[in-house]
Scaffold this motif. Sequence first.
Motif, short mmCIF file in Angstrom:
data_model
loop_
_atom_site.label_atom_id
_atom_site.label_comp_id
_atom_site.label_asym_id
_atom_site.label_seq_id
_atom_site.Cartn_x
_atom_site.Cartn_y
_atom_site.Cartn_z
N MET A 90 18.01 22.32 -31.09
CA MET A 90 16.78 22.71 -30.39
C MET A 90 16.15 23.89 -31.11
O MET A 90 16.82 24.63 -31.82
CB MET A 90 17.10 23.17 -28.95
N ARG A 91 14.84 24.06 -30.86
CA ARG A 91 14.19 25.28 -31.33
C ARG A 91 14.84 26.46 -30.63
O ARG A 91 15.32 26.33 -29.50
CB ARG A 91 12.70 25.24 -31.04
N GLU A 92 14.87 27.61 -31.29
CA GLU A 92 15.57 28.77 -30.74
C GLU A 92 15.10 29.15 -29.33
O GLU A 92 15.94 29.39 -28.45
CB GLU A 92 15.48 29.96 -31.68
N PRO A 93 13.79 29.22 -29.04
CA PRO A 93 13.38 29.56 -27.68
C PRO A 93 13.87 28.53 -26.64
O PRO A 93 14.25 28.89 -25.53
CB PRO A 93 11.86 29.59 -27.74
N ASP A 94 13.87 27.26 -27.04
CA ASP A 94 14.35 26.21 -26.14
C ASP A 94 15.86 26.34 -25.92
O ASP A 94 16.35 26.11 -24.82
CB ASP A 94 14.01 24.82 -26.69
N TYR A 95 16.58 26.69 -26.96
CA TYR A 95 18.03 26.91 -26.86
C TYR A 95 18.33 28.02 -25.86
O TYR A 95 19.19 27.88 -24.98
CB TYR A 95 18.61 27.23 -28.24
N ARG A 96 17.62 29.14 -25.98
CA ARG A 96 17.84 30.26 -25.05
C ARG A 96 17.54 29.83 -23.62
O ARG A 96 18.31 30.14 -22.69
CB ARG A 96 16.98 31.46 -25.45
#
Length: 91
Positions: A50-56
């Motif tokens: 996932m994209r980093e913001p989505d991962y968080r």
Amino acid sequence: MSKSQARAPSLDRPFDVERRYVRMKALREDGFVEFDFSIGDPRICVELVMREPDYRAFCDIHDAVRLSALEAAALDAEELKWRYGQPGLAE
């Protein structure tokens, strides 16, 4: 117990369907995160990207326990044991 004497955490936790785990594998240059996601037992996982913001956000939504480096090493040793018959063997 000193840090040098610290043991890897036990993987023999009771199965808890309410507990989620994540293990970050890599943060890629393109901004995507490669990680493992588990429900109930960190030894049984799926690989996700996932994209980093989505991962968080994903971790927050699932209230995921982030595995430490020691826990990740214990998982790797366990996998080697099952794959090769003894922990640490590469062939």
